[in-house]
Design an enzyme around this catalytic site. Structure first.
Site, PDB file in Angstrom:
ATOM      1  N   ASP A  25       0.631  -1.308   0.210  1.00 52.54           N
ATOM      2  CA  ASP A  25      -0.034   0.018   0.079  1.00 52.54           C
ATOM      3  C   ASP A  25       0.882   1.238   0.036  1.00 52.54           C
ATOM      4  O   ASP A  25       2.139   1.163   0.555  1.00 52.54           O
ATOM      5  CB  ASP A  25      -1.034  -0.066   1.167  1.00 52.54           C
TER       6      ASP A  25
ATOM      7  N   GLU B 153      -0.802  -0.994  -4.585  1.00 53.22           N
ATOM      8  CA  GLU B 153      -1.912  -0.036  -4.720  1.00 53.22           C
ATOM      9  C   GLU B 153      -1.343   1.352  -5.072  1.00 53.22           C
ATOM     10  O   GLU B 153      -0.469   1.914  -4.475  1.00 53.22           O
ATOM     11  CB  GLU B 153      -2.219   0.124  -3.239  1.00 53.22           C
TER      12      GLU B 153
END
Length: 686
Positions: free
Chosen positions: A314, A384
């Site tokens: 992320d 991400e």
């Protein structure tokens, strides 16, 4: 009788005459010589009778018998009637082996690459605090996920994706990690996690987890050591001198936090400012330090050793910042610099996607590849890239020669706020046209940081959006609750430090119509369930023939069982404000699926015969969001679809679209394969 036996014995070996027979037992049919005749047997001297002596004996009248000696066997084996069949069998065996080896090599060489586990079925994303509470404390936990694995399996899901569960503060939904090697007590223990991994694998499923390498909590031991300038930890974070006078900090530059205001915060212990791209309680790690990179590598290895099958990394675009401290450019150059406080008011050329960032991600990939050597144990890597442009997002796939992520997560459909065939198609087209050749796409319509689909577009569009992601090429990703059409809860007040806007899509999973929607048997839950849980829940939809859950299960089963959907070409046929029309087809198969999806706000009619040359006048409806029409036939020159309705049409076609000159430019395929109906196999040379 005794006399005959004596004669035979004298032929084998006459001890009186000292004659020796070299192992040949004569056939009884041979006439024995008279003892009166002249023969070497009358010679009182010992002599040897050699059957292979200078005088050749006649074996024509002798038949093969068990236990015959080598000398006799050789006499028979050299005869043509034995030698020819033997040589024929030998060369047939050799030819068969050569053909078998050649066929094996050909099958291996011509077979397309097998799909990996992360390509063959949907991923199911779980926010663990909201899925199932097993200990009545009002918070979902790891044991709760394990209790619901049978349900997940029945969705025909192949991969479970669990968002952050590390020991952390409540800031920013557990993205401020205090210890990357510990489970937060809210979710259980490390033993609970190990049991969950084993149970997931026992079900034939795979597990990926979130990992946020960009920053830690300010309560992390690394930060405490860094602020005290202890050993190697001194440079674990990004520190710079700044001015701090009368409680007011003058930062080194104008860089801003994602949440607004300066991304620099003064530390009273170290008397310097540290850099944070998110909250001040989340200091950024210094990835220009080799020690930090090695530390993160060891954490990746730790969780791979626990049996996880992959990671979603992320916030990776924030991993590096420019080493210089130049100010970032303002979007509005006329704005007073002192009034620039919001993240979107600057261009972030020095704080995101810096040179060297992709090298760090490739080092993550190399670490994971060390655990991917066992058959069936490939470790997945997703990234991400929220907020990136499409061309920058595609860079996370890597290069033709250097692998990076298996795919960056495609969240562009989660940004759609109004239903439109045109906007849906633009997302599809943008991804498919920009994706590097041979790479694998993915599609998601919800997530923990986005409003739920039902709340964004309306409940009428849940089924058609599920039909979309489960029939497009690539991996569909479903956020928990999207399979039953859950929607946002209303704004609520909490004692925890959260951005209320990101709470709304994290409400408890709606299992049944009992207290707390079956999520928890406790008196309170960390978030209230949606008020519609008595009608929108798993138990109710299990029994409804026309439910969103039933359709999702049918779509995911079709995705798993149909080569057209897992390996076939995608061809865009047509779109406008209401409709999106596309086909899935595979070389070697004359069957075609055509999806006709109405994203408009009213019923509309479409004439497919004008768009698809050679289309039959009537075709079968394989699946429909309207179960009343499922299995029936429809006139292709006048298909009428209601608002939010979708059809999967199943028919035969002689010339596939990607072979037609006027349409082939609209067709895409990731891993090309062809089907042989004779051998019932896939091959790559089409």
């Amino acid at each position: 009788m005794a006399e005959g036996k004596g004669k035979r014995d004298s032929i084998r070996m006459s001890m009186k005459g000292c004659q020796t027979n070299n192992g040949f037992v004569q056939n009884e049919d041979i006439l024995e010589r008279s003892p009166e005749s002249d023969s070497p047997a009358d010679n009182p001297q010992c002599s040897t009778m050699d059957i292979l002596g200078p005088t050749e004996h006649d074996f024509k009248s002798i038949q093969p018998f068990a236990g015959m000696p080598k000398e006799v066997l050789l006499q028979f084996s050299g005869q043509a009637r034995y030698q020819v069949p033997r040589e024929v069998l030998f060369w047939l065996t050799v030819a068969s082996v050569v053909v078998l080896i050649g066929a094996t090599i050909a099958v291996i060489a011509l077979s397309p690459k097998c799909l990996e586990w992360w390509q063959v079925g949907p991923m199911y994303q779980i926010y663990p605090r909201s899925f199932k509470d097993s200990d009545k404390d009002g918070n979902g936990d790891l044991k709760g996920i394990q209790d619901k694995l049978e349900y997940i399996t029945n969705l025909n899901v192949k991969t479970i994706w669990i968002t952050s569960f590390y020991k952390s503060s409540l800031k920013d939904f557990r993205h401020g990690v205090e210890d990357f090697r510990e489970i937060d007590p809210i979710f259980g223990t490390m033993k609970d996690f190990e049991n969950l991994v084993a149970a997931i694998h026992d079900k034939g499923l795979k597990l990926i987890i979130d990992f946020i390498p960009n920053h830690t909590s300010d309560k992390h031991a690394w930060f405490q050591l860094s602020r005290n300038q202890t050993g190697k930890y001194t440079d674990y974070y990004i520190w710079h001198d700044c001015t701090h006078v009368n409680g007011r900090t003058i930062p080194p530059n104008n860089w801003l936090s994602v949440y607004g205001n300066s991304s620099w915060h003064f530390d009273e212990v170290r008397k310097q400012c540290y850099f944070h791209q998110f909250m001040k309680e989340q200091p950024d790690l210094n990835f220009r330090s080799p020690a930090v990179q090695e530390e993160i590598k060891e954490i990746i290895q730790f969780w791979l050793g626990k049996g996880v099958d992959g990671f979603s990394f992320d916030a990776v675009k924030f991993l590096l910042e420019a080493e210089h401290l130049r100010n970032e450019a303002q979007v509005n150059k006329t704005q007073n610099p002192d009034m620039v406080t919001q993240y979107l008011e600057l261009y972030h050329d020095f704080t995101t996607t810096q040179v060297g960032m992709h090298d760090i991600l490739r080092s993550f990939r190399q670490t994971m590849d060390q655990y991917s050597r066992e058959p069936g144990r490939y470790r997945f890597m997703g990234t991400e890239a929220n907020g990136e442009s499409t061309d920058r997002t595609m860079m996370y796939y890597g290069t033709p020669f250097i692998q990076e992520a298996d795919f960056p997560f495609n969240n562009y459909l989660t940004k759609l706020d109004t239903p439109s065939g045109k906007s849906v198609f633009e997302v599809i087209k943008s991804w498919m046209e920009n994706m590097p050749e041979g790479k694998w796409p993915n599609w998601m319509i919800g997530g923990p940081n986005n409003a739920r689909l039902t709340s964004r577009l309306g409940k009428e569009y849940v089924n058609v959006m599920n039909m979309l992601i489960l029939t497009l090429p690539g991996t569909p990703i479903t956020y928990y609750g999207e399979e039953i059409g859950m929607e946002n809860i209303l704004a609520t007040n909490l004692n925890e430090s959260y951005d209320a806007n990101t709470l709304l899509s994290k409400s408890p999973m709606q299992w049944d119509n009992s207290s707390n929607a079956g999520f928890s048997e406790g008196n309170n839950t960390w978030l209230p369930p949606n008020s519609d849980y008595q009608t929108v829940n798993v138990d109710v939809q299990k029994t409804q023939f026309k439910s969103t859950l039933k359709l999702y299960q049918e779509l995911s089963l079709l995705h798993a069982n149909e080569l057209l959907l897992s390996r076939g070409w995608f061809c865009h046929v047509w779109n406008e404000n209401n409709f999106v029309v596309y086909t899935r087809e595979l070389d070697g198969m004359d069957r075609v699926f055509t999806m006709v999806l109405n994203f408009g706000e009213s019923a509309s009619k479409v004439n497919l015969q004008e768009m698809l040359p050679g289309l039959p006048s009537k075709v079968s409806i394989r699946l429909s969001t309207n179960t009343a029409t499922q299995g029936s036939q429809v006139e292709t020159n006048a298909i009428i679809l209601d608002k939010g309705e979708g059809l999967i049409l199943d028919y035969k076609m002689k010339t596939l679209l990607h072979h037609q000159t006027e349409l082939k430019e609209r067709c895409f395929v990731s891993n090309r394969a062809c089907y042989s109906s004779i051998l019932n196999i896939l091959y790559s040379l089409c």
